[in-house]
Design a protein around this motif. Structure first.
Motif, short mmCIF file in Angstrom:
data_model
loop_
_atom_site.label_atom_id
_atom_site.label_comp_id
_atom_site.label_asym_id
_atom_site.label_seq_id
_atom_site.Cartn_x
_atom_site.Cartn_y
_atom_site.Cartn_z
N GLY A 94 73.65 17.60 38.30
CA GLY A 94 73.03 16.43 37.69
C GLY A 94 73.95 15.62 36.79
N ASP A 95 73.37 14.53 36.27
CA ASP A 95 74.08 13.67 35.34
C ASP A 95 73.26 13.58 34.06
OD1 ASP A 95 71.96 12.08 36.11
OD2 ASP A 95 73.19 10.73 37.32
N VAL A 96 73.38 12.47 33.35
CA VAL A 96 72.68 12.33 32.08
C VAL A 96 71.16 12.39 32.26
CG1 VAL A 96 72.64 9.81 32.15
CG2 VAL A 96 72.58 10.99 29.93
N ARG A 97 70.67 12.00 33.43
CA ARG A 97 69.23 12.07 33.68
C ARG A 97 68.76 13.52 33.75
NH1 ARG A 97 69.40 8.14 38.80
NH2 ARG A 97 71.27 9.43 39.04
N PHE A 98 69.61 14.39 34.25
CA PHE A 98 69.25 15.81 34.26
C PHE A 98 69.17 16.35 32.83
CE2 PHE A 98 70.41 20.34 34.46
CZ PHE A 98 69.41 20.80 35.31
N VAL A 99 70.06 15.88 31.97
CA VAL A 99 70.00 16.27 30.55
C VAL A 99 68.66 15.83 29.96
CG1 VAL A 99 71.06 16.04 28.29
CG2 VAL A 99 72.50 16.06 30.34
N ALA A 100 68.22 14.62 30.31
CA ALA A 100 66.94 14.13 29.82
C ALA A 100 65.79 14.96 30.36
CB ALA A 100 66.76 12.66 30.21
N PHE A 101 65.85 15.34 31.64
CA PHE A 101 64.81 16.19 32.22
C PHE A 101 64.68 17.50 31.43
CE2 PHE A 101 65.81 14.30 36.68
CZ PHE A 101 65.07 13.18 36.37
N THR A 102 65.82 18.12 31.16
CA THR A 102 65.78 19.41 30.45
C THR A 102 65.25 19.24 29.03
OG1 THR A 102 68.08 19.22 29.67
CG2 THR A 102 67.73 20.27 31.80
N SER A 103 65.55 18.09 28.41
CA SER A 103 65.05 17.84 27.05
C SER A 103 63.53 17.69 27.04
CB SER A 103 65.71 16.59 26.46
OG SER A 103 67.07 16.82 26.19
N VAL A 104 63.00 17.03 28.07
CA VAL A 104 61.55 16.87 28.17
C VAL A 104 60.89 18.23 28.38
CG1 VAL A 104 59.67 15.91 29.56
CG2 VAL A 104 61.65 14.50 29.00
N VAL A 105 61.46 19.04 29.26
CA VAL A 105 60.91 20.38 29.50
C VAL A 105 60.93 21.20 28.22
CG1 VAL A 105 61.29 22.56 30.71
CG2 VAL A 105 61.52 20.40 31.95
N ALA A 151 65.91 22.03 36.22
CA ALA A 151 65.58 21.49 34.90
C ALA A 151 64.64 22.42 34.15
CB ALA A 151 64.95 20.10 35.04
N LEU A 152 63.71 23.03 34.86
CA LEU A 152 62.79 23.97 34.22
C LEU A 152 63.54 25.19 33.69
CD1 LEU A 152 59.77 23.81 36.72
CD2 LEU A 152 59.75 23.06 34.33
N VAL A 153 64.46 25.70 34.49
CA VAL A 153 65.23 26.87 34.07
C VAL A 153 66.05 26.55 32.83
CG1 VAL A 153 67.12 28.43 34.70
CG2 VAL A 153 65.34 27.90 36.37
N VAL A 154 66.77 25.43 32.86
CA VAL A 154 67.63 25.07 31.73
C VAL A 154 66.80 24.73 30.50
CG1 VAL A 154 69.37 23.45 30.90
CG2 VAL A 154 69.47 24.27 33.26
N GLY A 155 65.73 23.96 30.69
CA GLY A 155 64.91 23.55 29.56
C GLY A 155 64.20 24.69 28.87
N ILE A 156 63.83 25.71 29.64
CA ILE A 156 63.10 26.84 29.06
C ILE A 156 64.04 27.88 28.46
CG2 ILE A 156 61.63 28.82 29.63
CD1 ILE A 156 60.23 27.01 31.68
N PHE A 157 65.15 28.15 29.14
CA PHE A 157 66.00 29.27 28.72
C PHE A 157 67.18 28.89 27.84
CE2 PHE A 157 63.84 30.93 32.50
CZ PHE A 157 63.34 32.12 31.97
N MET A 197 60.96 20.13 25.11
CA MET A 197 60.01 19.58 24.14
C MET A 197 58.59 20.06 24.44
SD MET A 197 58.92 15.60 23.49
CE MET A 197 58.20 15.51 25.14
N VAL A 198 58.18 20.01 25.70
CA VAL A 198 56.81 20.36 26.07
C VAL A 198 56.60 21.87 26.01
CG1 VAL A 198 55.11 20.32 27.94
CG2 VAL A 198 56.55 18.31 27.49
N PHE A 199 57.50 22.63 26.62
CA PHE A 199 57.30 24.09 26.72
C PHE A 199 57.33 24.76 25.35
CE2 PHE A 199 58.57 28.48 27.40
CZ PHE A 199 57.75 28.86 28.45
N PHE A 232 64.06 20.35 16.79
CA PHE A 232 64.07 18.97 16.31
C PHE A 232 65.37 18.26 16.69
CE2 PHE A 232 60.44 20.40 14.00
CZ PHE A 232 59.66 19.25 13.85
N GLY A 233 66.43 19.01 16.87
CA GLY A 233 67.63 18.41 17.42
C GLY A 233 67.37 17.91 18.84
N ASN A 234 66.60 18.67 19.60
CA ASN A 234 66.25 18.24 20.95
C ASN A 234 65.37 16.99 20.92
OD1 ASN A 234 65.88 18.75 23.97
ND2 ASN A 234 63.77 18.73 23.25
N LEU A 235 64.43 16.91 19.98
CA LEU A 235 63.58 15.72 19.89
C LEU A 235 64.42 14.47 19.62
CD1 LEU A 235 60.48 16.96 17.84
CD2 LEU A 235 60.71 16.69 20.32
N MET A 236 65.42 14.61 18.77
CA MET A 236 66.30 13.47 18.50
C MET A 236 67.15 13.15 19.72
SD MET A 236 67.63 13.51 14.59
CE MET A 236 66.49 13.24 13.24
#
Length: 292
Positions: free
Chosen positions: A28-39, A223-229, A41-43, A192-196
């Protein structure tokens, strides 16, 4: 280093290497970083809100400034790391990034934060450095860098690995200061670093939304794996930093390359596994020296 801190670092190393495999596969690119940040934040929202309910209202300019600095450095780290993964082998980019970053962090901790390190600790750091060199290819890396058929990819991997390591050193020192000196919760520093980070990354999700949605469908598993773990591995390290010197914890994190050398070579089919595993063993010995 207390045994509890060493155990946290080793567990974090395994988790860190695992999610890096997922990030490599995502391509991925920067959009993948955004996907992981959303995951993330929610999880992890229940944990972030529960821990921050009483602590965050008491934050001042220092705490928010540290969180903002951490967020910006993590964004730069992720973008450069993923770009390196797209253009070079994980087993070149990853060890150089993970080796140079903590090594620089240790130097800063000793020179500027007044931390002390024993002779055995210095031997441990040298073991980590030697292991990084072997995992990155050892003598063959130098030859490949001058081979017309390989030099472009190898040099690209060295470049992105080194730049990523610089960002790792930067956010490690900032976050280490936050949990050791400012006495901030490791969970809140990461959440909170992730929220920013998400504030800065959201515009990338709003551009060409049909293409972003299609990319999400393609990369959502990773994205789910990276965002959660990924936050789990880093929060464990921050907790270790609360009870052990940064100059010891930062190099000890390189035990993750032992797992990366095994997982990366087996799952991604990258070559020269023998030399890289030997380097990983040397790193593991260096980590144990730091622990003792």
């Amino acid at each position: 280093m207390p045994l509890s801190a060493l155990a946290l670092v080793i567990l974090a190393g395994f988790i860190h290497a695992s999610w890096n495999i997922a990030a490599k596969k995502a391509g991925g690119d920067v959009r993948f970083v955004a996907f992981t940040s959303v995951v993330l934040m929610v999880f992890w929202a229940p944990v972030g809100l529960w821990v921050g309910w009483q602590q965050v209202p008491a934050w001042g300019l220092l705490e928010w400034g540290l969180v903002l600095a951490s967020a910006l450095l993590h964004i730069a780290y992720f973008i450069v790391l993923l770009r390196g993964y797209r253009k070079a082998d994980l087993t070149v980019v990853y060890p150089l990034a993970r080796g140079s970053g903590p090594l620089l962090s240790s130097m800063v901790a000793i020179a500027l934060l007044g931390e002390q390190i024993s002779a055995l600790g210095l031997v441990g750091i040298l073991g980590v450095v030697g292991g990084v060199f072997l995992i990155a290819g050892g003598p063959e890396l130098w030859k490949a860098a001058h081979d017309p058929n390989k030099q472009a990819r190898v040099r690209t991997g060295i470049f992105y690995g080194g730049i990523t390591g610089l960002f790792i050193a930067s956010y490690t020192v900032v976050d280490g200061y936050a949990v050791k000196v400012a006495l901030m919760s490791p969970i809140l520093v990461d959440y909170f670093g992730n929220l920013m980070r998400l504030v800065f990354l959201t515009p990338t999700l709003l551009r060409d939304r049909p293409a972003v949605w299609a990319l999400w469908l393609q990369q959502r598993r990773y994205a789910l794996v990276v965002g959660i773990f990924s936050p789990v591995s880093y929060v464990l390290v921050l907790y270790a930093l609360q009870v052990a010197p940064l100059s010891h914890v930062a190099p000890a994190r390189e035990v993750s390359m032992l797992f990366a050398a095994l997982l990366g070579g087996h799952l991604l089919g990258e070559k020269d596994r023998g030399l890289r595993i030997a380097g990983a063993v040397l790193i593991a010995a260096g980590v144990m020296a730091l622990g003792w």
